[in-house]
Write a protein that holds these residues in place. Structure first.
Motif: not given
Length: 275
Positions: A171-181, A183-187, A189-198
């Motif tokens: 899911q994270a890869v799909d999000l990055l590939r669909d919209a690399p433009e 302003r992604w941060t690790l926080q 992106l992790s919230a979008a896939v329901h995981l902690s950043p670590s």
């Protein structure tokens, strides 16, 4: 980089190592952008192999793939491993002599550019030469810092124990590939896939061999390269389109990934198209 094989005669080489005598059986190894001159003692004949830095980095990556995360990691690894920019390799006349037929064939194959049907023949001859001389190249111990060990995972996934691909990583890869433009941060992106950043960092690196932000930087560099090749967008506009809003940061990151600045990349792409 350059490899100079002394075939006849002798000379005094002037370079990073000072003044050193060279003669038949010696190979001079010079890193990129290393100045070197010579004062022949009578006459000297050499054969020179030119190796593109990115090509060499790619070979280092595959040679040490079990230790490295990606080719950006391989670049830093190579800089540390081969820290001496100029070396004289004393192969000896007999050992160097066995290389001469291979060098002659390499010259013949590359004189007008290698034809596609001879590409693998040329690679085979080059690797045969490198197999002989690389054991003579001096290296330095490579130490990985605590920060590097925490930020990376050793080797690409296919060289490690196979594990099921977590759906969150996909899911994270799909999000990055669909919209690399974006302003992604690790926080974010992790919230979008329901995981902690670590957790996301660990899951993502286990699946793809690099951190999410490193993956994003590589993805943006690839898309910027395509825009520079295929469109006439101003460079800053192309950078913004892939998600980079600081020209300085974008240029540095692009150069780390590709090897040249965006401006130079576009120049080279246009020169190639014109040719």
């Amino acid at each position: 980089m350059k490899l100079l094989f002394v075939r006849h005669g002798s000379a005094i080489m002037l370079s990073e190592f000072g003044e050193r005598p060279v003669s038949v059986g010696d190979v001079i190894a010079l890193a990129a952008n290393t100045l070197c001159g010579s004062e022949p003692e009578g006459a000297i004949t050499v054969t020179t192999l030119y190796l593109d830095r990115d090509y060499v980095i790619d070979q280092v990556f595959w040679q040490h793939a079990a230790l490295l995360v990606d080719r950006l990691d391989a670049r830093d690894f190579a800089d540390e491993l081969y820290s001496e920019p100029a070396q004289i390799l004393r192969l000896g006349e007999d050992r160097a002599g066995m290389l001469m037929p291979w060098l002659d064939e390499l010259v013949a194959l590359s004189f007008d550019g290698p034809p596609p049907e001879k590409f693998y023949r040329l690679q085979a001859r080059l690797f045969a030469v490198l197999d002989v001389i690389v054991p003579y190249v001096r290296t330095t111990p490579v130490r990985r810092s605590q920060t590097q060990r925490k930020a990376s995972r050793p080797g690409p996934p296919w060289l490690r124990k196979f594990a099921p691909l977590r759906v969150e990583a996909r899911q994270a890869v799909d999000l990055l590939r669909d919209a690399p433009e974006q302003r992604w941060t690790l926080q974010r992106l992790s919230a979008a896939v329901h995981l902690s950043p670590s957790q996301l960092g660990r899951v993502f690196a286990d699946a793809y061999g690099k951190t999410p932000m490193t993956y994003l930087a590589t993805l943006r560099a690839e898309r910027l390269a395509r825009l520079l090749r295929e469109t006439d967008l101003p460079i800053e506009a192309a950078m913004r389109r892939v998600g980079w809003h600081s020209r300085g940061h974008a240029a540095r990151t692009f150069r780390q990934a590709v090897g040249v600045t965006p401006t130079r990349y576009r120049e080279l792409a246009r020169q190639k198209a014109a040719a």
